[in-house]
Design an enzyme around this catalytic site. Structure first.
Site, PDB file in Angstrom:
ATOM      1  N   CYS A 154      -4.857   2.415  -3.522  1.00  0.00           N
ATOM      2  CA  CYS A 154      -3.739   2.972  -3.036  1.00  0.00           C
ATOM      3  C   CYS A 154      -2.505   2.193  -3.270  1.00  0.00           C
ATOM      4  O   CYS A 154      -1.743   1.923  -2.191  1.00  0.00           O
ATOM      5  CB  CYS A 154      -3.753   3.097  -1.543  1.00  0.00           C
ATOM      6  SG  CYS A 154      -4.863   4.409  -1.282  1.00  0.00           S
ATOM      7  N   ASP A 175       3.171  -4.706   7.920  1.00  0.00           N
ATOM      8  CA  ASP A 175       1.765  -3.635   7.894  1.00  0.00           C
ATOM      9  C   ASP A 175       0.737  -4.739   7.811  1.00  0.00           C
ATOM     10  O   ASP A 175       0.410  -5.589   6.885  1.00  0.00           O
ATOM     11  CB  ASP A 175       1.600  -3.079   6.483  1.00  0.00           C
ATOM     12  CG  ASP A 175       0.448  -2.436   6.139  1.00  0.00           C
ATOM     13  OD1 ASP A 175      -0.548  -2.853   6.902  1.00  0.00           O
ATOM     14  OD2 ASP A 175       0.420  -1.954   5.010  1.00  0.00           O
ATOM     15  N   LYS A 233     -10.562  -1.398  10.272  1.00  0.00           N
ATOM     16  CA  LYS A 233     -10.583  -2.409   9.337  1.00  0.00           C
ATOM     17  C   LYS A 233     -10.989  -3.627  10.177  1.00  0.00           C
ATOM     18  O   LYS A 233     -11.210  -4.847   9.694  1.00  0.00           O
ATOM     19  CB  LYS A 233      -9.353  -2.585   8.550  1.00  0.00           C
ATOM     20  CG  LYS A 233      -9.314  -1.536   7.545  1.00  0.00           C
ATOM     21  CD  LYS A 233      -7.935  -1.884   6.816  1.00  0.00           C
ATOM     22  CE  LYS A 233      -7.328  -0.454   6.238  1.00  0.00           C
ATOM     23  NZ  LYS A 233      -8.044  -0.174   5.088  1.00  0.00           N
ATOM     24  N   GLN A 243      -4.277  -5.588   6.691  1.00  0.00           N
ATOM     25  CA  GLN A 243      -5.230  -6.356   6.124  1.00  0.00           C
ATOM     26  C   GLN A 243      -5.042  -7.894   6.771  1.00  0.00           C
ATOM     27  O   GLN A 243      -5.671  -8.807   6.238  1.00  0.00           O
ATOM     28  CB  GLN A 243      -5.044  -6.657   4.726  1.00  0.00           C
ATOM     29  CG  GLN A 243      -5.144  -5.105   3.690  1.00  0.00           C
ATOM     30  CD  GLN A 243      -6.945  -4.909   4.032  1.00  0.00           C
ATOM     31  OE1 GLN A 243      -7.949  -5.538   4.210  1.00  0.00           O
ATOM     32  NE2 GLN A 243      -7.265  -3.573   3.596  1.00  0.00           N
ATOM     33  N   HIS A 264       0.879  -1.328   0.035  1.00  0.00           N
ATOM     34  CA  HIS A 264       0.072  -0.031   0.172  1.00  0.00           C
ATOM     35  C   HIS A 264       0.941   1.260   0.161  1.00  0.00           C
ATOM     36  O   HIS A 264       2.033   1.356   0.486  1.00  0.00           O
ATOM     37  CB  HIS A 264      -0.858  -0.068   1.539  1.00  0.00           C
ATOM     38  CG  HIS A 264      -1.762   0.914   1.386  1.00  0.00           C
ATOM     39  ND1 HIS A 264      -1.694   2.087   1.898  1.00  0.00           N
ATOM     40  CD2 HIS A 264      -3.104   0.866   1.058  1.00  0.00           C
ATOM     41  CE1 HIS A 264      -2.728   2.874   1.826  1.00  0.00           C
ATOM     42  NE2 HIS A 264      -3.696   2.093   1.683  1.00  0.00           N
TER      43      HIS A 264
HETATM   44  N1  PMP Z   1      -1.904  -0.816   4.674  1.00  0.00           N
HETATM   45  C1  PMP Z   1      -2.964  -1.639   3.986  1.00  0.00           C
HETATM   46  C2  PMP Z   1      -2.309  -2.955   3.517  1.00  0.00           C
HETATM   47  C3  PMP Z   1      -4.057  -1.052   4.037  1.00  0.00           C
HETATM   48  O1  PMP Z   1      -4.869  -1.940   3.275  1.00  0.00           O
HETATM   49  C4  PMP Z   1      -4.392   0.037   4.605  1.00  0.00           C
HETATM   50  C5  PMP Z   1      -5.749   0.742   4.326  1.00  0.00           C
HETATM   51  N2  PMP Z   1      -6.358   0.527   3.093  1.00  0.00           N
HETATM   52  C6  PMP Z   1      -3.427   0.983   4.821  1.00  0.00           C
HETATM   53  C7  PMP Z   1      -2.227   0.405   4.974  1.00  0.00           C
HETATM   54  C8  PMP Z   1      -3.644   2.311   5.471  1.00  0.00           C
HETATM   55  O2  PMP Z   1      -4.552   2.392   6.700  1.00  0.00           O
HETATM   56  P1  PMP Z   1      -5.258   3.472   7.031  1.00  0.00           P
HETATM   57  O3  PMP Z   1      -5.866   4.318   5.828  1.00  0.00           O
HETATM   58  O4  PMP Z   1      -6.155   2.963   8.150  1.00  0.00           O
HETATM   59  O5  PMP Z   1      -4.065   4.387   7.610  1.00  0.00           O
END
Ligand code: PMP
Length: 409
Positions: free
Chosen positions: A366, A202, A228, A205, A125
């Site tokens: 993203c 990270d 999430k 997910q 991401h």
């Molecule tokens: N890493 C991953 C794998 C994600 O899916 C996301 C959220 N789409 C993020 C980071 C960022 O999380 P947040 O927007 O809650 O900061």
């Protein structure tokens, strides 16, 4: 643990009974973006706002004490849930993005030097790419990327080849939000540690879908978001292994992160407070604690196995439709099904599905480098949660057939 009944589960989520999404029943398949809140979490937030609200760590009055206790007991729940060794390893943040930026600013800026290398994967991401690029720019470090194969699996031989004594940080997603690949983080952490690299997972997910034990992973950092995993927005966690604490400088300066301030000098507070300046998102933290109780009551193994069945069924149903191409076919996947339909733009797929009450995500998620690798501008993404049903996947498949009809394909 207990038996899993999706209809009972659904009754915990008021939003799922909305009958009025373009005159259809809601089918919420955008859980990788944000999951919905169970009533226990909503009620806990309400209770806090109605009767317990106050600032934390400051006041001698009753409300201040109650708010502090609730806020700190949520931290204990997080620590216990991921099997941290100590609550001091649980740092409240605003979310995964904030957690990763904290590591970059607090560990990265203080420890990395010119010529050092940071290793990430091709599945990351943007929030696990951009902070490291910023650090590389500032310090003259090198960002290296572990590539993927055409199924969306990491090439582990390339990982081993890229690891060396200059590798200072290995930052890996547990599960790809764009295409659902589950990465073998356990063995990758072991390999990274052979070179003395610091490891960050990270888990945005990962933790909603799989059991997480940070002591058995033995990673240095693990980052995730409340929204999430059935919690509120605005709260996230950075697990920071205590062996890292002395190597981390403060992130933000201000109240709560200090023991003593004069104009000449400031003595910092102990971790985790050292990394938590200012008034935190108190209610969101308490809500996250409640969400963790909810997950524990259902049982993460039940959640994982239900979601696996949903994903298998969705793969089978949707890939059987002519003209639909799955993006991301890794052997190990969790919760996420990305797909494209020839030259029909994913936004059009999303809009037509929305007209049937089906909520999916369309876009680059993203993760633009993932889109570039598969040579698509965007994908349509359905992502599943413990409350989704086989009926909803049937509705998704019917909706996709309708997309084909609209576009004469
Ligand atoms: N890493 C991953 C794998 C994600 O899916 C996301 C959220 N789409 C993020 C980071 C960022 O999380 P947040 O927007 O809650 O900061």
């Amino acid at each position: 643990s207990t038996t899993f009944d999706v209809n009972t589960i659904r009754q915990h989520f008021p939003i799922l009974s909305r009958p009025d999404i373009n005159n259809h029943k809601l089918a919420y398949l955008d859980n990788a973006a944000s999951s919905q809140l169970p009533k226990a979490v909503i009620d806990r937030l309400h209770q806090y706002h109605q009767f317990e609200h106050s600032n934390v760590h400051r006041s001698v009055h009753t409300l201040g004490e109650e708010a502090t206790n609730a806020y700190e007991s949520a931290r204990k729940k997080v620590a216990r849930y991921i099997n941290a060794n100590s609550e001091s390893e649980i740092i409240y943040t605003r979310g995964t993005t904030d957690s990763i930026n904290l590591v970059m600013q607090s560990y990265g800026r203080a420890n990395l030097m010119e010529g050092d290398e940071i290793l990430i994967t091709a599945l990351e991401h943007h929030s696990n790419i951009v902070p490291w690029q910023m650090l590389c720019q500032e310090k003259g470090c090198l960002l290296k990327v572990i590539p993927i194969n055409s199924s969306g699996e990491l090439k582990l031989d390339e990982f081993l080849r890229k690891l060396n004594k200059k590798t200072k940080i290995v930052a890996l997603s547990q599960v790809s939000n764009a295409i659902g690949s589950v990465n073998p983080i356990e063995e990758m952490i072991i390999e990274a540690k052979k070179y003395g690299a610091v490891t960050l997972i990270d888990g945005a997910q990962g933790i909603p879908h799989k059991p997480v034990d940070v002591q058995s992973l033995d990673c240095d950092f693990y980052a995730f978001s409340g929204h999430k995993m059935y919690g509120p927005t605005g709260i996230g966690i950075l697990y920071a292994n205590s062996r890292m604490h002395d190597r981390m400088v403060p992130y933000l300066g201000g109240g709560d992160m200090i023991l003593h301030v004069t104009f000449e000098e400031t003595i910092y507070n102990e971790p985790p407070y050292k990394f938590e300046a200012g008034t935190p998102p108190i209610s969101a933290a308490i809500g996250l604690g409640e969400a963790i109780d909810f997950i524990s009551n259902v049982g993460i193994h039940n959640i994982e196995s239900h979601e696996k069945q949903l994903l298998d069924y969705a793969h089978e149903k949707v890939s059987a439709i002519n003209g639909v191409q799955l993006i991301g076919t890794a052997k190990e996947k969790a919760s996420v099904m990305s797909f494209v339909m020839g030259d029909i733009h994913p936004h059009d797929i999303g809009s037509i599905l929305n007209s049937f009450g089906i909520a999916i995500r369309a876009g680059h998620h993203c993760a633009q480098p993932v889109m570039k690798f598969f040579d698509v501008p965007a994908t349509a993404r359905a992502s599943f949660s413990l409350y989704n049903t086989f009926d909803e996947i049937d509705a998704l498949a019917d909706g996709i057939k309708e997309v084909k009809r609209v576009f004469n394909q």
